[in-house]
Design a protein around this motif. Structure first.
Motif, short mmCIF file in Angstrom:
data_model
loop_
_atom_site.label_atom_id
_atom_site.label_comp_id
_atom_site.label_asym_id
_atom_site.label_seq_id
_atom_site.Cartn_x
_atom_site.Cartn_y
_atom_site.Cartn_z
N VAL A 3 36.68 25.22 34.79
CA VAL A 3 36.41 26.18 33.65
C VAL A 3 37.10 27.55 34.47
CG1 VAL A 3 34.64 27.86 32.92
CG2 VAL A 3 34.11 25.43 33.22
N SER A 4 37.71 28.33 33.58
CA SER A 4 38.32 29.44 34.03
C SER A 4 37.65 30.82 33.22
CB SER A 4 39.63 29.68 33.52
OG SER A 4 40.59 28.72 34.18
N VAL A 5 37.59 31.72 34.24
CA VAL A 5 36.96 33.04 33.95
C VAL A 5 38.17 34.35 33.98
CG1 VAL A 5 35.25 34.73 34.27
CG2 VAL A 5 34.65 32.48 34.85
N LEU A 6 38.34 34.46 32.64
CA LEU A 6 39.49 35.56 32.57
C LEU A 6 38.78 37.03 32.60
CD1 LEU A 6 41.78 33.97 29.99
CD2 LEU A 6 41.53 33.51 32.26
N GLY A 7 39.35 37.75 33.64
CA GLY A 7 38.69 39.04 33.93
C GLY A 7 37.81 38.98 35.20
N ALA A 8 38.07 39.73 36.33
CA ALA A 8 37.47 39.52 37.53
C ALA A 8 36.57 40.99 37.95
CB ALA A 8 38.43 39.54 38.73
N GLY A 9 36.09 41.28 36.67
CA GLY A 9 35.02 42.51 36.88
C GLY A 9 33.65 41.95 37.73
N ALA A 10 32.72 42.84 37.50
CA ALA A 10 31.48 42.26 37.96
C ALA A 10 30.81 41.10 37.23
CB ALA A 10 30.46 43.46 37.95
N ARG A 30 44.10 40.31 36.58
CA ARG A 30 45.37 40.77 36.17
C ARG A 30 46.24 41.48 37.26
NH1 ARG A 30 44.13 46.18 32.99
NH2 ARG A 30 42.49 47.19 34.08
N ASP A 31 45.39 42.09 38.20
CA ASP A 31 46.05 42.46 39.28
C ASP A 31 46.19 41.66 40.52
OD1 ASP A 31 46.85 44.41 41.15
OD2 ASP A 31 44.71 45.20 41.60
N ALA A 32 47.52 41.28 40.68
CA ALA A 32 47.83 40.45 41.94
C ALA A 32 47.16 40.82 43.13
CB ALA A 32 49.52 40.38 42.14
N ASP A 33 47.32 42.14 43.49
CA ASP A 33 46.55 42.44 44.84
C ASP A 33 45.08 42.01 44.86
OD1 ASP A 33 48.87 43.29 45.86
OD2 ASP A 33 48.65 45.24 44.99
N GLN A 34 44.37 42.07 43.81
CA GLN A 34 42.99 42.14 43.59
C GLN A 34 42.69 40.53 43.90
OE1 GLN A 34 40.60 42.65 40.11
NE2 GLN A 34 38.90 42.27 41.19
N ALA A 35 43.72 39.63 43.29
CA ALA A 35 43.31 38.10 43.29
C ALA A 35 43.50 37.54 44.51
CB ALA A 35 44.36 37.54 42.15
N ALA A 36 44.71 38.43 45.18
CA ALA A 36 45.05 37.86 46.55
C ALA A 36 43.84 38.28 47.81
CB ALA A 36 46.43 38.54 47.23
N PRO A 54 31.99 31.26 46.23
CA PRO A 54 31.81 29.86 46.81
C PRO A 54 33.41 29.36 46.90
CG PRO A 54 30.27 30.11 44.92
CD PRO A 54 31.31 31.51 44.93
N ARG A 55 33.51 28.16 47.71
CA ARG A 55 34.72 27.84 47.98
C ARG A 55 35.33 27.14 46.69
NH1 ARG A 55 35.55 26.23 53.73
NH2 ARG A 55 36.60 24.58 53.08
N LYS A 56 34.63 26.88 45.83
CA LYS A 56 35.06 26.00 44.46
C LYS A 56 35.57 27.08 43.52
CE LYS A 56 32.63 21.80 44.42
NZ LYS A 56 31.02 21.10 43.95
N VAL A 57 35.34 28.54 43.88
CA VAL A 57 36.34 29.60 42.93
C VAL A 57 37.50 29.84 43.71
CG1 VAL A 57 36.06 32.13 42.50
CG2 VAL A 57 33.91 30.58 42.35
N ALA A 58 38.36 29.55 42.77
CA ALA A 58 39.82 29.85 43.23
C ALA A 58 40.35 30.96 42.43
CB ALA A 58 40.78 28.80 43.08
N ALA A 59 40.80 32.29 43.04
CA ALA A 59 41.28 33.55 42.45
C ALA A 59 42.85 33.24 42.17
CB ALA A 59 41.03 34.61 43.23
N THR A 60 43.18 33.75 41.14
CA THR A 60 44.77 33.78 40.82
C THR A 60 45.00 34.95 40.01
OG1 THR A 60 46.48 32.60 39.77
CG2 THR A 60 44.48 32.46 38.95
N ALA A 61 46.19 35.46 39.97
CA ALA A 61 46.51 36.37 38.98
C ALA A 61 47.75 35.79 38.27
CB ALA A 61 47.28 37.44 40.03
N ASP A 62 47.88 34.38 38.25
CA ASP A 62 48.90 33.69 37.40
C ASP A 62 48.00 33.40 36.04
OD1 ASP A 62 50.50 31.83 36.18
OD2 ASP A 62 51.23 30.98 38.24
N ILE A 63 48.34 33.78 35.05
CA ILE A 63 47.75 33.37 33.80
C ILE A 63 47.83 32.13 33.48
CG2 ILE A 63 49.42 34.62 32.24
CD1 ILE A 63 45.62 34.91 31.75
#
Ligand SMILES: NC(=O)C1=CN([C@@H]2O[C@H](COP(=O)(O)OP(=O)(O)OC[C@H]3O[C@@H](n4cnc5c(N)ncnc54)[C@H](O)[C@@H]3O)[C@@H](O)[C@H]2O)C=CC1
Ligand SMILES: O=C(CO)COP(=O)(O)O
Length: 318
Positions: A3-10, A30-36, A54-63
């Motif tokens: 599953v993907s969640v788009l938007g890494a706010g609260a 959307r912000d690459a620095d925030q994802a990194a 959790p380790r199962k959450v992968a953060a990315t800025a690549d849409i």
């Protein structure tokens, strides 16, 4: 299935945290620095402090990576959603898009599911809404929400329910999204009442008349009354009007007390009050509280003038 969640706010981050109990989740910022930073530290300290991802959450800025999933949750502020859907329409084709935002788009007067249908006709639109603070969900506290989906919602309900997040299903997308949008307007008004020192009795009256106002416009727009009295309407109204965790309530409280409020904080009810005041004129529905909140937010009237105007309305049957 990812599953993907788009938007890494609260809220997006909290949803990713709880959904990771079921399997891998991609969280797109959307912000690459925030994802990194999220990937490196395992936290989203700016938006959801104190919570480990959790380790199962992968953060990315690549849409393009984030939109590989079949089920995609949209968790950006409401006034950003139309532009987002237009920009990424190609990548969203045929997906199940679950809007998690609460509000009405000011420019079009549409809610999330209509925006999805207009931008991505081949996508299946749904809405996840109801009483829940991001911090509560992320801490694993018990939460119940409404999942509104016009058809075949059962598999989606199972996919997005977690051991601590219980979803109730409805096909009434109009009712669910209007309840979630409108309660924010009433929460601002409840905050004004408390900030201005008018007391808990006045807040109870405001919430009750606010609920009547929400129900009037929502049913005129095709919502079912029982949806309004469920989690997405009444449930969220109660939570947001009575908790200082609510940004809409806190914004209203600052307005009522004549204090400044940090404009970088997401307060969905202001644009929604404007949008719904326009819809109310179109449907010839009386919405005195929403109209008053718009005038107050725009500094067209003072708090005491608003209170006076509401109290001097003609007496009528309940
Ligand atoms: N925070 C909460 O407790 C809850 C929030 N919601 C809803 O979730 C929605 C989002 O709220 P929060 O996450 O709390 O806001 P937030 O203020 O914590 O974060 C907003 C996020 O959206 C991102 N963003 C802004 N414009 C964007 C765009 N064009 N494309 C992609 N991302 C963009 C920002 O970078 C930021 O990370 C709102 O509609 C809110 O009503 C719903 C239930 C609970
Ligand atoms: O929608 C929410 C709780 O259900 C969050 O409310 P606020 O956006 O006012 O913080």
């Amino acid at each position: 299935m990812t599953v993907s969640v788009l938007g890494a706010g609260a809220f997006g981050t909290a949803l990713a945290v709880t959904l990771a109990q079921n399997g891998p989740v991609t969280l797109w910022a959307r912000d690459a620095d925030q994802a990194a930073l999220m990937q490196e530290t395992g936290r989203n300290e700016r938006r959801l402090p104190g919570v480990n991802l959790p380790r199962k959450v992968a953060a990315t800025a690549d849409i393009s990576v984030a939109t590989e999933a079949e089920t995609i949750l949209l968790a950006m502020p409401m006034q950003q959603m139309r532009g987002f859907l237009a920009t990424h329409a190609d990548l969203l084709r045929g997906k199940t898009l679950v809007a998690c935002s609460k509000g009405i788009d000011l420019e079009s007067g549409q809610g999330p599911t209509a925006l999805i249908a207009a931008a991505s006709p081949s996508a299946r639109g749904a809405i996840l809404t109801g009483p829940s603070f991001a911090a509560d969900i992320a801490r694993g506290l018990p939460t119940a929400l409404t999942l509104a989906c016009a058809e075949d919602g059962e598999a989606l309900q199972r996919e997005l329910s977690t051991p601590t997040l219980r979803l109730y299903r409805t096909t009434d997308t109009t009712g669910a999204e209007l309840g979630g949008a409108l309660k924010n307007v009433i929460a601002i008004a409840a905050g004004v009442v408390i900030g201005a020192g008018l007391g808990d009795s006045a807040r109870a009256a405001l919430m009750t008349r606010g609920f009547a106002e929400m129900s009037r416009i929502a049913t005129a727009m095709g919502a079912r009354a029982e949806t309004l009295s469920g989690l997405s309407g009444f449930g969220d109204l109660v939570l947001t009007c009575t908790s200082v965790q609510s940004r809409n309530f806190r914004y209203g409280r600052a307005l009522g007390a004549g204090e400044d409020f940090d404009t970088s904080i997401t307060v969905e009810g202001v644009a929604t009050a404007k949008a719904v005041s326009i819809l109310a004129q179109k449907h010839i529905i009386d919405m005195p509280i929403a109209t008053m909140i718009t005038a107050l937010a725009d500094r067209q009237i003072t708090v005491s003038e608003a209170v006076q105007a509401l109290l001097s309305r003609p007496l009528k049957e309940e």
